[in-house]
Design an enzyme around this catalytic site. Structure first.
Site, PDB file in Angstrom:
ATOM      1  NE  ARG A   1       4.763   1.860  -1.130  1.00 52.83           N
ATOM      2  CZ  ARG A   1       5.624   1.964  -0.124  1.00 52.83           C
ATOM      3  NH1 ARG A   1       6.783   2.552  -0.326  1.00 52.83           N
ATOM      4  NH2 ARG A   1       5.350   1.492   1.062  1.00 52.83           N
TER       5      ARG A   1
ATOM      6  CE  LYS B   1      14.004 -10.859 -10.333  1.00 56.29           C
ATOM      7  NZ  LYS B   1      14.800 -10.682  -9.166  1.00 56.29           N
TER       8      LYS B   1
ATOM      9  CE  LYS C   1      11.617  -2.626  -6.033  1.00 53.09           C
ATOM     10  NZ  LYS C   1      12.343  -3.722  -6.688  1.00 53.09           N
TER      11      LYS C   1
ATOM     12  CD  GLU D   1      17.412 -12.906  -8.240  1.00 51.51           C
ATOM     13  OE1 GLU D   1      16.906 -13.454  -7.250  1.00 51.51           O
ATOM     14  OE2 GLU D   1      17.022 -11.807  -8.664  1.00 51.51           O
TER      15      GLU D   1
ATOM     16  CD  GLU E   1      10.245 -11.412  -9.060  1.00 53.52           C
ATOM     17  OE1 GLU E   1       9.587 -11.030  -8.090  1.00 53.52           O
ATOM     18  OE2 GLU E   1      11.470 -11.240  -9.155  1.00 53.52           O
TER      19      GLU E   1
ATOM     20  CB  CYS F   1      -0.872   0.050   1.243  1.00 54.14           C
ATOM     21  SG  CYS F   1      -1.882  -1.401   1.453  1.00 54.14           S
TER      22      CYS F   1
ATOM     23  CG  HIS G   1      19.986 -36.654  -5.338  1.00 56.49           C
ATOM     24  ND1 HIS G   1      20.342 -37.928  -4.964  1.00 56.49           N
ATOM     25  CD2 HIS G   1      21.140 -35.995  -5.591  1.00 56.49           C
ATOM     26  CE1 HIS G   1      21.670 -38.039  -4.973  1.00 56.49           C
ATOM     27  NE2 HIS G   1      22.170 -36.871  -5.356  1.00 56.49           N
TER      28      HIS G   1
ATOM     29  CG  ASN H   1       1.772   0.765   4.121  1.00 57.65           C
ATOM     30  OD1 ASN H   1       1.622  -0.448   4.037  1.00 57.65           O
ATOM     31  ND2 ASN H   1       2.924   1.356   3.845  1.00 57.65           N
ATOM     32  N   GLY H   2      -0.121  -1.334   6.079  1.00 58.62           N
ATOM     33  CA  GLY H   2       0.305  -2.243   7.149  1.00 58.62           C
ATOM     34  C   GLY H   2      -0.824  -3.173   7.550  1.00 58.62           C
TER      35      GLY H   2
ATOM     36  CD1 TRP I   1       0.017  -5.761  -3.537  1.00 65.47           C
ATOM     37  CD2 TRP I   1       0.064  -6.625  -1.474  1.00 65.47           C
ATOM     38  NE1 TRP I   1       0.569  -7.015  -3.608  1.00 65.47           N
ATOM     39  CE2 TRP I   1       0.606  -7.574  -2.366  1.00 65.47           C
ATOM     40  CE3 TRP I   1      -0.005  -6.957  -0.124  1.00 65.47           C
ATOM     41  CZ2 TRP I   1       1.080  -8.804  -1.956  1.00 65.47           C
ATOM     42  CZ3 TRP I   1       0.459  -8.198   0.286  1.00 65.47           C
ATOM     43  CH2 TRP I   1       0.994  -9.097  -0.626  1.00 65.47           C
TER      44      TRP I   1
HETATM   45  C1  F6R Z   1      12.188 -10.295  -6.253  1.00 65.88           C
HETATM   46  C2  F6R Z   1      12.144  -9.293  -5.220  1.00 65.88           C
HETATM   47  C3  F6R Z   1      11.802  -9.711  -3.834  1.00 65.88           C
HETATM   48  C4  F6R Z   1      12.595  -8.900  -2.798  1.00 65.88           C
HETATM   49  C5  F6R Z   1      12.133  -9.232  -1.388  1.00 65.88           C
HETATM   50  C6  F6R Z   1      12.948  -8.517  -0.345  1.00 65.88           C
HETATM   51  O1  F6R Z   1      12.523  -9.749  -7.483  1.00 65.88           O
HETATM   52  O2  F6R Z   1      12.355  -8.140  -5.461  1.00 65.88           O
HETATM   53  O3  F6R Z   1      11.998 -11.073  -3.650  1.00 65.88           O
HETATM   54  O4  F6R Z   1      13.948  -9.172  -2.963  1.00 65.88           O
HETATM   55  O5  F6R Z   1      10.784  -8.869  -1.247  1.00 65.88           O
HETATM   56  O6  F6R Z   1      12.866  -7.133  -0.487  1.00 65.88           O
HETATM   57  P1  F6R Z   1      13.952  -6.170   0.087  1.00 65.88           P
HETATM   58  O7  F6R Z   1      15.232  -6.417  -0.619  1.00 65.88           O
HETATM   59  O8  F6R Z   1      13.410  -4.783  -0.163  1.00 65.88           O
HETATM   60  O9  F6R Z   1      14.065  -6.464   1.551  1.00 65.88           O
END
Ligand code: F6R
Length: 605
Positions: free
Chosen positions: A27, A482, A600, A478, A485, A2, A501, A95-96, A71
């Site tokens: 976000r 990517k 985000k 990673e 997501e 949010c 395995h 927010n929260g 959100w």
């Molecule tokens: C994936 C991504 C998330 C963040 C995770 C932690 O692309 O961006 O997995 O890495 O939510 O966020 P931060 O780094 O802001 O603590």
């Protein structure tokens, strides 16, 4: 997660509210809304994009208002659940998460309040209205109500008949923007750059009253609080898309510059120094016997790479924990452990709680690696290191990840030097490699056209495997994260040796297998694993180095990175995986910068 924007100004503030919400879109959100006083309470809400709310708000004028992108946590994304929530002539955005909302809801329902939504936020609105009966001053009523809320939150409140806004924070970010024309509040600085660079970061427990003539802040216990005014260094351009199609693409291509900025101190430094991590670092690092890394998601993957480096080069035992697990696990504390929190946003609720948990257990040697100055995690740790990637708007983390790796490489080398495990010659070799990193990444970016061709072959697939070994195993994780997501293709990262395995059972002609194959000591082992895939009809996409002894053949596609980069090779090898996901998502037509269901800045548990 949010986003909040609030304004009380000398002129119409609706355009500022809408533009602020646009800046917070990155976000992650599923609905948006605003409430203004003109002079009565006027609320607009819409499911979907801020652009739709902007259409509704066209022609609406007001000098005081609150706005929100939601959100969903409590209740589905719908207009009914979108903020602001109203009780009488009072409106709230939030927010929260309010953890005791069920209890509050029951209590307020019994007192006659009728809930119109499924949200926890509406409980705040009714609680405030209820509190106002005994305490008619809005500012005092917000303070009093906060004492009843558990959880992490930031709120903004307006009320009919009032020429002021009240905002408060406890565990979720909120800052003020101060100008001659009025006072503003928002979840992050990017929303307010349109009106000012002068920001005041609120601390946990703070309640602030905003009027067009200024603001005042009090602490949770009611004492006046003096919070310094910080000039934001965020460039307005940094949050513009420029000639790129998406923020993710822009941010992938910004990596050379971001790495250069993160490692800027090496330009003038002939030697590694613990002071790169702050003046207190020599004291904090002295006598460290192990390292504990706490992070989530992509930042966790950066930590996994660092474990290989820290154990091999600094000779320190290193564990890497997913913050949401660590914070509730009964672990064995050691005061001589260096606790390293990694976070792009610096506001991730689980990482913050994990650091607090470590500190509560007596682990006070704490360091935060973070991209956002003034963030909660920066303030929580004894030491801080800013990654200086610049604002990362795309939900999928890219430049934040590679700059985290650069910071972790630096940390490894500083720890190794402090433990007399680095010869002068090795120190200079590593420093030269770090300085050359931006140029090396730039060369890797030139692979984009070929990766784009590969991406077309992934678009109709439903699953993919990513394989790596050693410090490239986290890079496989990673790459898989990517892809899943932003393209919604199910992808798993595996250490290549683990294939037989279990996951080998999945391999057939419809399962692309991506492999990170640098020319390192594990290449021959990896090649055996790749043969296992080939023998089962799997299609292999191999990212090799210029001199990796891997050849293309039927079902084996090979792309070569320009050079093998030793210790820092993971920084280079993640770049083509970022580009692959980006181009697969483009072919699939997904919302690259705002993938569904994701946020985000994850400020709730
Ligand atoms: C994936 C991504 C998330 C963040 C995770 C932690 O692309 O961006 O997995 O890495 O939510 O966020 P931060 O780094 O802001 O603590």
């Amino acid at each position: 997660m949010c986003g909040i924007v609030a304004a009380v100004a000398r002129q119409n503030c609706v355009p500022v509210l809408i533009e602020g919400l646009r800046k917070l879109e990155y976000r992650g959100y599923d609905s948006a809304g605003l409430a203004v006083l003109n002079p009565g309470l006027n609320r607009l809400r819409s499911v979907g994009r801020v652009a739709e709310l902007a259409v509704q708000a066209a022609g609406v004028e007001a000098e005081i208002g609150i706005a929100h992108t939601r959100w969903a946590t409590h209740g589905v994304p719908s207009e009914r659940n979108a903020h602001p929530h109203i009780s009488g002539g009072l409106a709230v955005v939030h927010n929260g998460i309010i953890e005791n909302f069920a209890e509050l809801r029951a209590e307020l329902s019994a007192a006659g309040y009728v809930f119109q939504s499924d949200t926890d936020t509406e409980a705040i609105a009714h609680l405030l209205q209820h509190t106002l009966k005994a305490e008619p001053d809005l500012f005092a009523a917000v303070r009093k109500s906060m004492a009843r809320l558990s959880g992490a939150y930031a709120i903004a409140v307006l009320k009919e008949g009032e020429r002021r806004l009240i905002v408060a924070r406890h565990g979720a970010p909120l800052l003020l923007g101060v100008t001659e024309q009025g006072s503003y509040a928002a979840s992050d600085a990017s929303a307010l750059l349109q009106v000012t660079r002068s920001m005041v970061y609120l601390e946990d427990g703070d309640v602030a009253e905003l009027s067009r003539d200024g603001y005042r802040i009090v602490t949770a216990d009611g004492h006046p609080a003096l919070r310094s005014v910080t000039e934001s260094l965020l460039s307005a351009d940094a949050v513009e898309l420029g000639h790129y199609r998406h923020y993710m693409q822009k941010e992938i291509f910004e990596q050379p510059e971001a790495l250069g900025n993160t490692l800027e101190m090496l330009g003038g430094a002939g030697a590694l120094s613990p002071n790169f991590f702050g003046a207190e670092a020599p004291r904090v690092f002295d006598g460290v016997r192990s390292v504990l890394i706490l992070a989530c998601g992509t930042s966790y993957h950066a930590g996994l790479v660092a474990r290989y480096w820290i154990e091999q080069i600094a000779g320190l035992p290193c564990s890497v924990e997913i913050a949401s697990e660590y914070r509730y696990r009964q672990s064995v504390a050691d005061a001589d452990t260096l606790v390293v929190a990694i976070s792009q946003s610096g506001e991730t609720a689980d990482t913050l709680a994990a650091v607090k948990h470590a500190k509560a257990q007596g682990m006070l040697r704490t360091l935060t690696l973070c991209n956002v100055p003034e963030s909660a995690l920066i303030r929580e740790a004894a030491l801080k290191f800013l990654t200086r990637a610049g604002p990362e708007i795309g939900v999928a983390s890219t430049k934040a990840f590679t700059t985290q790796l650069a910071a972790l490489a630096l940390l490894t080398l500083v720890l190794a030097k402090g433990r007399q495990r680095l010869s002068a010659a090795d120190e200079q070799t590593h420093l030269a490699a770090l300085r050359h990193l931006p140029v090396a990444v730039k060369k890797v970016l030139q692979l984009e056209p070929e990766i784009e061709r590969w991406a077309r072959r992934f678009a109709n697939k439903h699953h993919a495997l990513f394989l790596g070994r050693g410090h490239h195993y986290p890079i496989a994780l990673e790459g898989a994260l990517k892809l899943k997501e932003i393209s919604y293709i199910h992808a798993e990262g595996y250490p290549a040796g683990e294939l037989k395995h279990g996951p080998l059972a999945l391999v057939d002609k419809d399962m692309p297998v991506v492999s990170v194959a640098p020319n390192d000591a594990l290449l021959e082992k990896l090649k055996s694993n790749l043969q296992e895939v080939q023998a089962r009809g799997g299609e292999l996409y191999v990212f090799a180095d210029r001199d990796s002894a891997v050849e293309a053949s039927e079902g084996v596609h090979v792309l070569r990175l320009p050079e093998h980069y030793g210790l820092l090779s993971p920084v280079l090898h993640v770049v083509p995986l970022q580009l692959l996901s980006y181009h697969v998502a483009l072919v699939k037509g997904t919302d690259v910068d705002k993938p569904r269901n994701l946020a985000k800045s994850v400020t709730v548990e």
